[in-house]
Design a protein around this motif. Structure first.
Motif, short mmCIF file in Angstrom:
data_model
loop_
_atom_site.label_atom_id
_atom_site.label_comp_id
_atom_site.label_asym_id
_atom_site.label_seq_id
_atom_site.Cartn_x
_atom_site.Cartn_y
_atom_site.Cartn_z
N VAL A 202 -7.66 -11.08 -23.34
CA VAL A 202 -7.87 -10.69 -24.21
C VAL A 202 -6.45 -11.25 -24.97
N ARG A 203 -6.96 -12.18 -26.04
CA ARG A 203 -6.04 -13.20 -27.09
C ARG A 203 -5.36 -11.95 -28.32
N THR A 204 -4.48 -11.58 -28.52
CA THR A 204 -4.28 -11.11 -30.01
C THR A 204 -3.64 -12.58 -30.64
N ALA A 205 -3.06 -12.09 -32.53
CA ALA A 205 -2.43 -13.09 -33.02
C ALA A 205 -1.94 -12.48 -34.22
N ASP A 206 -0.90 -12.46 -34.84
CA ASP A 206 -0.63 -11.85 -36.00
C ASP A 206 -0.83 -12.81 -37.13
N PRO A 252 9.26 -26.82 -32.73
CA PRO A 252 8.89 -27.98 -33.10
C PRO A 252 10.06 -28.01 -34.01
N ARG A 253 10.79 -29.89 -34.17
CA ARG A 253 11.66 -30.16 -34.55
C ARG A 253 12.68 -28.76 -34.79
N GLY A 254 13.16 -28.35 -33.98
CA GLY A 254 14.39 -27.55 -33.04
C GLY A 254 14.15 -26.40 -33.83
N ARG A 255 13.31 -25.74 -34.16
CA ARG A 255 12.64 -24.87 -35.06
C ARG A 255 11.73 -23.71 -34.29
N PRO A 256 12.05 -22.55 -34.12
CA PRO A 256 11.06 -21.10 -33.43
C PRO A 256 9.44 -21.55 -34.54
N LEU A 257 8.40 -21.39 -33.83
CA LEU A 257 7.67 -21.62 -35.32
C LEU A 257 7.03 -20.74 -34.08
N LEU A 258 6.35 -20.54 -32.90
CA LEU A 258 5.32 -19.79 -31.83
C LEU A 258 5.86 -19.73 -31.26
N ALA A 259 5.85 -17.58 -30.43
CA ALA A 259 6.36 -16.51 -29.46
C ALA A 259 4.74 -16.48 -28.30
N ALA A 260 5.03 -16.95 -27.31
CA ALA A 260 3.58 -15.82 -26.40
C ALA A 260 4.07 -14.75 -26.03
N ARG A 261 3.71 -13.56 -25.72
CA ARG A 261 4.10 -12.47 -24.88
C ARG A 261 3.08 -12.31 -24.27
N PHE A 262 2.93 -11.84 -22.70
CA PHE A 262 1.89 -12.68 -21.98
C PHE A 262 1.94 -11.09 -21.36
N SER A 263 0.87 -10.60 -20.51
CA SER A 263 0.66 -9.23 -19.47
C SER A 263 0.04 -10.19 -18.75
N ILE A 264 0.71 -9.74 -17.29
CA ILE A 264 0.04 -10.76 -16.40
C ILE A 264 -0.56 -8.78 -15.11
N ALA A 265 -1.73 -9.53 -13.97
CA ALA A 265 -2.09 -8.87 -13.21
C ALA A 265 -2.63 -9.31 -12.45
N GLY A 267 -2.11 -12.15 -10.95
CA GLY A 267 -1.21 -13.47 -9.75
C GLY A 267 -2.03 -13.90 -11.08
N ARG A 268 -2.63 -13.22 -12.74
CA ARG A 268 -3.67 -13.66 -13.62
C ARG A 268 -3.30 -13.56 -14.95
N VAL A 269 -3.63 -14.15 -15.96
CA VAL A 269 -3.16 -13.90 -17.33
C VAL A 269 -4.11 -13.24 -18.16
N ALA A 270 -3.87 -11.82 -17.59
CA ALA A 270 -5.08 -10.31 -18.20
C ALA A 270 -4.66 -10.16 -19.56
N GLY A 271 -3.75 -10.88 -20.85
CA GLY A 271 -3.72 -10.77 -22.39
C GLY A 271 -2.95 -11.58 -22.21
N TYR A 272 -2.41 -12.22 -23.68
CA TYR A 272 -1.22 -12.65 -24.76
C TYR A 272 -1.28 -12.13 -25.79
N GLU A 273 0.01 -12.37 -26.25
CA GLU A 273 -0.11 -12.39 -27.88
C GLU A 273 0.59 -13.15 -28.41
N LEU A 274 -0.16 -14.06 -30.03
CA LEU A 274 0.20 -14.72 -30.26
C LEU A 274 0.99 -14.83 -31.68
N ILE A 275 2.33 -14.92 -31.61
CA ILE A 275 3.47 -14.06 -32.62
C ILE A 275 3.65 -15.65 -33.81
N ALA A 276 3.81 -15.97 -34.36
CA ALA A 276 4.69 -16.77 -35.67
C ALA A 276 4.81 -16.46 -36.85
#
Length: 312
Positions: A202-206, A252-265, A267-276
């Motif tokens: 599952v991918r979620t995002a703000d 980009p340009r040294g400024r944080p634009l996006l972060a991704a937090r992951f859920s691991i299960a 040995g695979r990515v079970a989910g991740y959230e995009l935060i911008a």
């Protein structure tokens, strides 16, 4: 060879090292270039028959220039407008020397953390922990006592390391999975990408992380794997610590634009959230990967420091 020519030659021999120093202190290629140039102008005006330790003098003067810039720096917020993947892929032009300075194992996550330090903390930490400069010399740069310089570096070190919310073994496994996820995204191969994902991923995002009509929630390998290939187009994406766990950071340009937090299960990515969202990004605990989680070929080599100079 006359003195001006000799100084110019030695300065050029030390330019890359000085750029690396200034880049870590200022976090900007352009500002680092300006600081090194200003340091050269100050050195060239020194009317002395000889300088016994010219590299040390160049380092000291460059550090003082950077300290002055850090103290006078004002907030200059930068925002990327428009399509987020396109903004992540954009990169300002840089010459080969500047690119080399940035490529010297300088974590962008580290630069973000360094921005949270006071000017004196940042200078003390960079000089001591990265370049192994003794506190007696650092004290002369920042105008404090060696004891105070030592305390400033120690305080900065605590802030840079941050807390770990997971066990080292678990973090190492997460590092492998997230690293494989980023490598798969850069490969552009949908089968390789799918192999990194759990079947019901599952991918979620703000809202700030979405563009066009992209939904806030995606489920399933097929839907998610089609989208994440744009990570591969982001040259400034790197694995970093996000809220105490292994995640991804796009800067980009040294400024944080996006972060991704992951859920691991398993040995695979079970989910991740995009935060911008800028407010949420500021609230995240972003840190560089600890040395024990860095890939072997990228492990930062810590300088040898005299035992009397160490700070616990």
């Amino acid at each position: 060879m006359d003195r001006p020519e000799f100084l110019a030659q030695r300065f050029e021999e030390n330019r890359r090292a000085l750029l690396g120093l200034a880049y870590r202190m200022l976090g900007s290629r352009e500002e680092a270039e300006d600081a090194v140039q200003e340091a050269w102008l100050r050195i060239a005006r020194i009317d002395a028959p000889e300088v016994r330790n010219l590299p040390g003098l160049l380092r000291t003067v460059t550090s003082r220039v950077c300290l002055d810039q850090l103290r006078s720096r004002r907030a200059r917020p930068e925002e990327c407008a428009g399509n987020l993947p396109a903004a992540c892929a954009a990169r300002t032009g840089a010459g080969p020397e500047q690119e080399a300075v940035e490529a010297d194992s300088v974590s962008r996550a580290l630069l973000i953390v360094l921005d949270t330090l006071s000017p004196a903390e940042r200078v003390a930490f960079v000089l001591h922990d990265t370049f192994g400069v003794p506190f007696s010399e650092i004290a002369a740069v920042i105008g404090r006592t060696p004891t105070t310089a030592k305390k400033l570096a120690s305080r900065a070190r605590v802030k840079v390391r941050g807390p770990r919310t997971r066990r080292p073994v678990e973090l190492a496994r997460h590092r492998e999975v997230v690293g494989a996820f980023l490598a798969a995204a850069r490969s552009g191969d949908t089968q390789t990408i799918a192999a990194c994902l759990a079947p019901d991923v599952v991918r979620t995002a703000d809202a700030a992380a979405l563009s066009g009509d992209r939904p806030a929630r995606l489920r399933g390998v097929e839907s998610v794997s089609r989208e994440i290939s744009w990570f591969g187009d982001a040259p400034d994406a790197e694995v970093a610590m996000v809220d105490g766990d292994v995640g991804l950071l796009v800067t980009p340009r040294g400024r944080p634009l996006l972060a991704a937090r992951f859920s691991i299960a398993d040995g695979r990515v079970a989910g991740y959230e995009l935060i911008a969202d800028p407010a949420r990004l500021r609230g995240l605990g972003i840190r560089p990967l600890p040395d024990d989680l860095m890939p072997h070929h990228l492990t930062r080599r810590r300088p040898r420091v005299n035992r009397a100079e160490r700070t616990e």
